[in-house]
Design an enzyme around this catalytic site. Structure first.
Site, PDB file in Angstrom:
ATOM      1  N   ARG A  57      28.857  20.354 -59.031  1.00 51.25           N
ATOM      2  CA  ARG A  57      27.686  21.069 -59.586  1.00 51.25           C
ATOM      3  C   ARG A  57      27.493  20.512 -60.987  1.00 51.25           C
ATOM      4  NH1 ARG A  57      25.871  27.327 -59.324  1.00 51.25           N
ATOM      5  NH2 ARG A  57      25.364  26.529 -57.250  1.00 51.25           N
ATOM      6  N   HIS A  89      19.201  21.233 -54.782  1.00 53.54           N
ATOM      7  CA  HIS A  89      20.264  22.140 -54.337  1.00 53.54           C
ATOM      8  C   HIS A  89      20.295  22.069 -52.806  1.00 53.54           C
ATOM      9  CE1 HIS A  89      23.214  25.154 -54.472  1.00 53.54           C
ATOM     10  NE2 HIS A  89      22.538  26.181 -54.934  1.00 53.54           N
ATOM     11  N   GLN A  99      22.034  24.781 -50.522  1.00 51.28           N
ATOM     12  CA  GLN A  99      21.273  26.030 -50.496  1.00 51.28           C
ATOM     13  C   GLN A  99      20.128  25.928 -49.492  1.00 51.28           C
ATOM     14  OE1 GLN A  99      21.670  29.006 -52.460  1.00 51.28           O
ATOM     15  NE2 GLN A  99      20.262  29.699 -50.862  1.00 51.28           N
ATOM     16  N   ASP A 151      12.906  32.291 -56.843  1.00 52.90           N
ATOM     17  CA  ASP A 151      14.152  31.989 -57.567  1.00 52.90           C
ATOM     18  C   ASP A 151      13.898  32.392 -59.016  1.00 52.90           C
ATOM     19  OD1 ASP A 151      16.591  30.924 -58.428  1.00 52.90           O
ATOM     20  OD2 ASP A 151      15.972  28.827 -58.268  1.00 52.90           O
ATOM     21  N   CYS A 206      17.549  32.648 -53.388  1.00 53.91           N
ATOM     22  CA  CYS A 206      18.864  31.980 -53.308  1.00 53.91           C
ATOM     23  C   CYS A 206      19.949  32.784 -54.008  1.00 53.91           C
ATOM     24  CB  CYS A 206      18.766  30.587 -53.906  1.00 53.91           C
ATOM     25  SG  CYS A 206      18.151  30.578 -55.598  1.00 53.91           S
ATOM     26  N   ARG A 219      25.633  30.539 -46.400  1.00 57.52           N
ATOM     27  CA  ARG A 219      26.175  29.453 -47.232  1.00 57.52           C
ATOM     28  C   ARG A 219      27.557  29.040 -46.708  1.00 57.52           C
ATOM     29  NH1 ARG A 219      24.408  28.632 -52.375  1.00 57.52           N
ATOM     30  NH2 ARG A 219      25.523  26.678 -52.064  1.00 57.52           N
TER      31      ARG A 219
HETATM   32  N1   CP Z   1      22.670  30.303 -54.827  1.00 54.05           N
HETATM   33  C1   CP Z   1      23.720  29.749 -55.461  1.00 54.05           C
HETATM   34  O1   CP Z   1      23.942  28.541 -55.456  1.00 54.05           O
HETATM   35  O2   CP Z   1      24.510  30.652 -56.086  1.00 54.05           O
HETATM   36  P1   CP Z   1      25.679  30.306 -57.110  1.00 54.05           P
HETATM   37  O3   CP Z   1      25.008  29.773 -58.359  1.00 54.05           O
HETATM   38  O4   CP Z   1      26.368  31.613 -57.349  1.00 54.05           O
HETATM   39  O5   CP Z   1      26.561  29.267 -56.512  1.00 54.05           O
HETATM   40  N1  NVA Z   2      17.378  27.476 -60.017  1.00 55.92           N
HETATM   41  C1  NVA Z   2      18.636  28.159 -60.243  1.00 55.92           C
HETATM   42  C2  NVA Z   2      19.395  28.248 -58.973  1.00 55.92           C
HETATM   43  C3  NVA Z   2      20.721  28.959 -59.066  1.00 55.92           C
HETATM   44  C4  NVA Z   2      21.453  28.982 -57.761  1.00 55.92           C
HETATM   45  C5  NVA Z   2      19.425  27.445 -61.332  1.00 55.92           C
HETATM   46  O1  NVA Z   2      19.454  26.197 -61.303  1.00 55.92           O
HETATM   47  O2  NVA Z   2      19.981  28.103 -62.190  1.00 55.92           O
END
Ligand code: CP
Ligand code: NVA
Length: 314
Positions: free
Chosen positions: A101, A128, A131, A222, A262, A290
């Site tokens: 990440r 992502h 997701q 989101d 999400c 997930r």
């Molecule tokens: N939706 C998602 O990726 O959640 P987290 O940021 O908690 O991993």
């Molecule tokens: N768009 C959000 C998604 C989190 C899962 C972010 O990047 O923070």
């Protein structure tokens, strides 16, 4: 070597193969079976941003598949003690996969460029993919397996999640609409690339909420301010306030329309309690999937990269 840097790494058939594996592993788990397809295999988790769902579902998924996950903390000195190349070469001597990440998509791409172990994008500024695949799995379940011709409307920021959903919608032959302020829409270059890569895309975006929402089978939102954009929060909140998914917005959608997010959600900003806790909401089914999707992805990448023999996977 096969990676999942973004959904552009997959063909349409490969995308569906992963989803089918995920469905099968989900069914097996419901039947009380936890096949140890990744026995003695290990997954490194390298996270530059916070996570609940992505981190824990990958960790739990590895445990259920008979392997183990190792969450790398700041002790490893990521980006401080050695080059990315040296880091990933060493990591590949211990682990079979890495989920990253990253703040920047370039980091995931750099890790993958060494081709020493499969790299999975666990969210970047650009995308992502895990997701979006779990979301497609969830929507497929709602429609009895067929999403072709269904409409997914994303309301809000044309962000990492929206971009991966755009690609997923193209792959599945869904219509994709985005309702959002012009400044925060998806750039034409990406739309063209998706069209070229997957050969099909039914897409439109506009600030006109009723026009975008009217024919939706699924509405998705989101956060308005993603991780790393905190300094823009005030401007973003002002721009996106008309795009809150609330009872008034739901009146523009067909009654059968389901609502996705999400998570994590900023309740009272992009979505109201009334909607997220309503029978139309499938946000916790998404979160649950997930786990299953990640398991399908790991097993598929394991087979593609010779980490596990294909004949072990029935
Ligand atoms: N939706 C998602 O990726 O959640 P987290 O940021 O908690 O991993
Ligand atoms: N768009 C959000 C998604 C989190 C899962 C972010 O990047 O923070």
């Amino acid at each position: 070597m096969k990676h999942l840097r973004s959904l552009f790494d997959l063909s349409i058939d490969e995308f569906h193969d992963i989803l089918n594996l995920a469905d099968s592993l989900k069914q097996k788990l419901a039947d009380g079976q936890r096949p140890d397809l990744l026995k003695n295999r290990s997954l490194a988790l390298l996270f530059e941003k916070a996570s609940l769902r992505t981190r824990v579902s990958f960790e739990a998924g590895m445990i259920q598949l008979g392997g183990a996950a190792i969450y790398l903390t700041s002790d490893v000195g990521w980006r401080e003690r050695e080059t990315i190349g040296d880091f990933v070469r060493v990591l590949s001597e211990y682990c079979d996969f890495v989920v990253c990440r990253a703040i920047s998509q370039a980091t995931v791409d750099q890790l993958a460029a060494y081709n020493v172990l499969p790299v999975i994008n666990g969210l970047t500024d650009q995308s992502h993919p895990c997701q979006a695949m779990a979301d497609i799995m969830t929507m497929r379940e709602q429609c009895g397996g067929e999403l072709k011709g269904k409409q997914l409307t994303f309301v809000g920021d044309g962000n990492n999640v929206a971009r991966s959903l755009l690609k997923s919608a193209a792959i599945c032959g869904m219509k994709f609409r985005l309702a959002g302020p012009t400044k925060f829409q998806i750039e034409a270059k990406l739309v063209q690339r998706v069209q070229q890569h997957f050969g099909i895309l039914d897409f439109d975006q506009s600030p006109d909420i009723p026009a975008m929402v009217r024919d939706s089978d699924f509405l998705y939102t989101d956060v308005w301010t993603s991780m790393g954009q905190e300094t823009e929060a005030n401007e973003r909140t002002a721009s996106f306030t008309p795009y809150q998914i609330n009872a008034a917005m739901m009146k523009h959608a067909p009654t059968h329309c389901k609502v996705l997010h999400c998570l994590p959600a900023r309740r009272g900003l992009e979505i109201t309690d009334e909607v997220i806790d309503s029978p139309s909401s499938i946000v916790f089914l998404q979160a649950a999937n997930r786990l299953h999707l990640q398991k399908g992805l790991l097993v598929w990448l394991g087979m593609q990269n010779g980490i596990i023999p294909s004949d072990e996977v029935k």
